[in-house]
Scaffold this motif. Structure first.
Motif, mmCIF file in Angstrom:
data_model
loop_
_atom_site.group_PDB
_atom_site.id
_atom_site.type_symbol
_atom_site.label_atom_id
_atom_site.label_comp_id
_atom_site.label_asym_id
_atom_site.label_seq_id
_atom_site.Cartn_x
_atom_site.Cartn_y
_atom_site.Cartn_z
ATOM 1 N N ASP A 113 -23.332 45.390 1.284
ATOM 2 C CA ASP A 113 -23.824 44.134 1.858
ATOM 3 C C ASP A 113 -22.686 43.220 2.303
ATOM 4 O OD1 ASP A 113 -26.375 44.999 1.402
ATOM 5 O OD2 ASP A 113 -26.804 43.634 -0.274
ATOM 6 N N LEU A 114 -21.485 43.460 1.788
ATOM 7 C CA LEU A 114 -20.330 42.645 2.156
ATOM 8 C C LEU A 114 -19.653 43.131 3.437
ATOM 9 C CD1 LEU A 114 -18.593 42.082 -1.307
ATOM 10 C CD2 LEU A 114 -19.591 40.306 0.155
ATOM 11 N N GLU A 115 -20.070 44.273 3.976
ATOM 12 C CA GLU A 115 -19.374 44.843 5.124
ATOM 13 C C GLU A 115 -19.327 43.900 6.339
ATOM 14 O OE1 GLU A 115 -17.337 47.443 7.752
ATOM 15 O OE2 GLU A 115 -17.277 46.918 5.633
ATOM 16 N N PRO A 116 -20.412 43.190 6.715
ATOM 17 C CA PRO A 116 -20.297 42.260 7.856
ATOM 18 C C PRO A 116 -19.198 41.213 7.650
ATOM 19 C CG PRO A 116 -22.595 42.645 7.327
ATOM 20 C CD PRO A 116 -21.798 43.263 6.220
ATOM 21 N N PHE A 117 -19.111 40.689 6.431
ATOM 22 C CA PHE A 117 -18.081 39.704 6.110
ATOM 23 C C PHE A 117 -16.691 40.320 6.180
ATOM 24 C CE2 PHE A 117 -15.502 37.726 2.658
ATOM 25 C CZ PHE A 117 -15.354 36.463 3.206
ATOM 26 N N MET A 118 -16.526 41.508 5.599
ATOM 27 C CA MET A 118 -15.236 42.195 5.609
ATOM 28 C C MET A 118 -14.844 42.614 7.027
ATOM 29 S SD MET A 118 -14.194 42.135 2.513
ATOM 30 C CE MET A 118 -14.733 42.057 0.804
ATOM 31 N N ALA A 119 -15.802 43.144 7.764
ATOM 32 C CA ALA A 119 -15.530 43.603 9.134
ATOM 33 C C ALA A 119 -15.125 42.430 10.032
ATOM 34 C CB ALA A 119 -16.762 44.305 9.700
ATOM 35 N N ARG A 120 -15.739 41.292 9.812
ATOM 36 C CA ARG A 120 -15.392 40.102 10.599
ATOM 37 C C ARG A 120 -13.946 39.691 10.323
ATOM 38 N NH1 ARG A 120 -15.247 37.553 15.121
ATOM 39 N NH2 ARG A 120 -15.799 35.334 15.090
ATOM 40 N N GLY A 121 -13.541 39.769 9.083
ATOM 41 C CA GLY A 121 -12.164 39.446 8.734
ATOM 42 C C GLY A 121 -11.182 40.403 9.392
ATOM 43 N N ARG A 122 -11.504 41.696 9.390
ATOM 44 C CA ARG A 122 -10.626 42.681 10.030
ATOM 45 C C ARG A 122 -10.523 42.430 11.534
ATOM 46 N NH1 ARG A 122 -13.543 46.255 6.537
ATOM 47 N NH2 ARG A 122 -14.779 47.039 8.281
ATOM 48 N N ALA A 123 -11.648 42.088 12.153
ATOM 49 C CA ALA A 123 -11.660 41.846 13.598
ATOM 50 C C ALA A 123 -10.816 40.620 13.953
ATOM 51 C CB ALA A 123 -13.091 41.653 14.081
ATOM 52 N N LEU A 124 -10.919 39.579 13.147
ATOM 53 C CA LEU A 124 -10.156 38.358 13.418
ATOM 54 C C LEU A 124 -8.656 38.589 13.202
ATOM 55 C CD1 LEU A 124 -12.551 35.735 11.769
ATOM 56 C CD2 LEU A 124 -12.083 36.009 14.219
ATOM 57 N N ARG A 125 -8.319 39.388 12.192
ATOM 58 C CA ARG A 125 -6.908 39.722 11.977
ATOM 59 C C ARG A 125 -6.363 40.522 13.152
ATOM 60 N NH1 ARG A 125 -8.402 39.810 6.557
ATOM 61 N NH2 ARG A 125 -9.114 41.980 6.662
ATOM 62 N N GLU A 146 -24.722 32.989 10.328
ATOM 63 C CA GLU A 146 -24.326 34.117 11.168
ATOM 64 C C GLU A 146 -23.821 35.288 10.318
ATOM 65 O OE1 GLU A 146 -21.329 34.990 14.957
ATOM 66 O OE2 GLU A 146 -21.739 32.925 14.321
ATOM 67 N N ILE A 147 -23.137 34.949 9.229
ATOM 68 C CA ILE A 147 -22.688 35.943 8.266
ATOM 69 C C ILE A 147 -23.275 35.571 6.911
ATOM 70 C CG2 ILE A 147 -20.724 36.949 7.037
ATOM 71 C CD1 ILE A 147 -18.995 36.417 9.427
ATOM 72 N N GLU A 148 -23.739 36.584 6.181
ATOM 73 C CA GLU A 148 -24.313 36.323 4.859
ATOM 74 C C GLU A 148 -23.490 37.016 3.782
ATOM 75 O OE1 GLU A 148 -28.479 36.979 2.347
ATOM 76 O OE2 GLU A 148 -28.377 37.485 4.484
ATOM 77 N N ILE A 149 -23.233 36.280 2.705
ATOM 78 C CA ILE A 149 -22.589 36.850 1.525
ATOM 79 C C ILE A 149 -23.597 36.780 0.389
ATOM 80 C CG2 ILE A 149 -20.708 36.686 -0.137
ATOM 81 C CD1 ILE A 149 -19.029 35.295 1.957
ATOM 82 N N THR A 150 -24.036 37.937 -0.078
ATOM 83 C CA THR A 150 -25.011 37.966 -1.160
ATOM 84 C C THR A 150 -24.341 37.548 -2.467
ATOM 85 O OG1 THR A 150 -26.157 39.798 -0.084
ATOM 86 C CG2 THR A 150 -26.659 39.416 -2.407
#
Length: 225
Positions: A113-125, A146-150
């Protein structure tokens, strides 16, 4: 006189036996130390460097719970420097392998469930954003929905200074586990944890009041996993 002679003879035999026992004990101790030293040397010889994609997968999976490793997806940079899916999997976890181009070892396992949050960080880096910019952008995106952290989603970080591992167990030399439990916008007052670590292996809250608020549980000092 006969009694005196007998006593002296008995004492002589006793001293001889004690000396023999001590010599035997010393010999056994020396043998034991030599065996331990030899075993330690053999163990060190078994360690190998991370040199292949299979090595990356094996060591990265040590960040995941043992019972889930077989079915866990592994992503990350391969030995050619490409960000790829190194291993497919359908468990509740995703593992990010160590980057072979960076010093030391660092692999992370997190709930899918954290992948959208993690992927967004990788994309911004990848866009060249600074750590401050990434924090601010994701803060706004989490607040907007827009991004959810459970809340309660966990991150396991397997890390250490070395990049050699035991090919039989896949354990990285000197690596330890650190745990993160995400609690978005929580504060010390809301969950009752200090904002700084008070003792090894004790939980504390980091980035309180923000989207990245999380409970940290760091390993015991000098405890090797």
């Amino acid at each position: 006189m006969k009694t005196l002679f007998t006593s002296l003879l008995f004492a002589s035999v006793l001293i001889s036996c004690n000396s023999s026992d001590k010599s035997k004990a010393t010999s056994e101790e020396s043998t034991e130390v030599a065996t331990i030293t030899e075993a330690t040397a053999q163990t060190k010889k078994q360690l190998k460097s991370i040199e292949t994609d299979d090595d990356l997968i094996a060591t990265a999976l040590m960040a995941a719970p043992a019972e889930s490793r077989q079915n866990t997806k592994v992503i990350g940079y391969n030995m050619a420097g490409e960000f790829v899916t190194l291993k497919e999997g359908d468990s509740e976890y995703i593992v990010l392998a160590d980057d072979p181009k960076k010093e030391g070892f660092n692999a992370a396992c997190y709930h899918k469930d954290l992948e959208p949050f993690m992927a967004r960080g990788r994309a911004l880096r990848a866009e060249g954003k600074s750590a401050k910019e990434i924090f601010e952008i994701r803060e706004a995106e989490v607040k907007s929905g827009e991004i959810e952290i459970t809340p309660g989603s966990a991150l396991h970080i397997y890390y250490g200074p070395n990049t050699t591992f035991d090919p039989e167990t896949s354990k990285v030399e000197g690596a330890k586990l650190r745990y993160v439990i995400y609690t978005p916008f929580a504060t010390s007052a809301s969950i009752g944890l200090p904002e700084t670590p008070t003792a090894p292996n004790h939980p504390w809250i980091m980035d309180p009041g923000t989207h990245r608020a999380h409970i940290m549980i760091s390993p015991l000092v000098n405890k090797v996993e």
